[in-house]
Design a protein around this motif. Sequence first.
Motif, mmCIF file in Angstrom:
data_model
loop_
_atom_site.group_PDB
_atom_site.id
_atom_site.type_symbol
_atom_site.label_atom_id
_atom_site.label_comp_id
_atom_site.label_asym_id
_atom_site.label_seq_id
_atom_site.Cartn_x
_atom_site.Cartn_y
_atom_site.Cartn_z
ATOM 1 N N ILE A 119 49.841 39.054 46.499
ATOM 2 C CA ILE A 119 49.558 38.013 45.511
ATOM 3 C C ILE A 119 48.099 38.184 45.086
ATOM 4 O O ILE A 119 47.190 38.132 45.914
ATOM 5 N N ARG A 153 45.090 36.670 42.722
ATOM 6 C CA ARG A 153 44.728 35.393 42.087
ATOM 7 C C ARG A 153 43.485 35.561 41.202
ATOM 8 O O ARG A 153 42.571 36.296 41.547
ATOM 9 N N TRP A 154 43.431 34.833 40.082
ATOM 10 C CA TRP A 154 42.345 34.952 39.110
ATOM 11 C C TRP A 154 41.164 33.987 39.284
ATOM 12 O O TRP A 154 40.085 34.286 38.803
#
Length: 129
Positions: A40, A42-43
């Motif tokens: 995963i 994430r930004w």
Amino acid sequence: MARVTGIGGVFFKSTSDHKALAAWYSDNLGLTLEKWGGVILRWPDDPAEDRGLTVWHVAERDSKWFSPSESSFMINYRVDDLTALLAQLKKNGIEVVKGPDSEDNGIFAWIMDPDGNKIELWEPKKKNP
């Protein structure tokens, strides 16, 4: 009109041992594998000038952009420190196919994964203080 708002994931099939390929990405590119075998990304804390974005593009049929790979796709991974990552990759015996090259939007380099897929590594420009 309903529309796409972003890339929800990148999924591709391994031509060999999928667990070994996932481990290669973890060991060499620092991707943290979840228990289910994927990653995963994430930004929210991205330090780049663009604050995080994903580029989508369809290449021409006779494009050499993905060469020497025979795959019909190439994944671009954003990285936090391309110089350090390239040193780590070279230490691990991974050849840099091209780069690093400086462009208006950051620095790029290219490598190949064990399945023969070309990987684009991109260090976006950092935010100005």
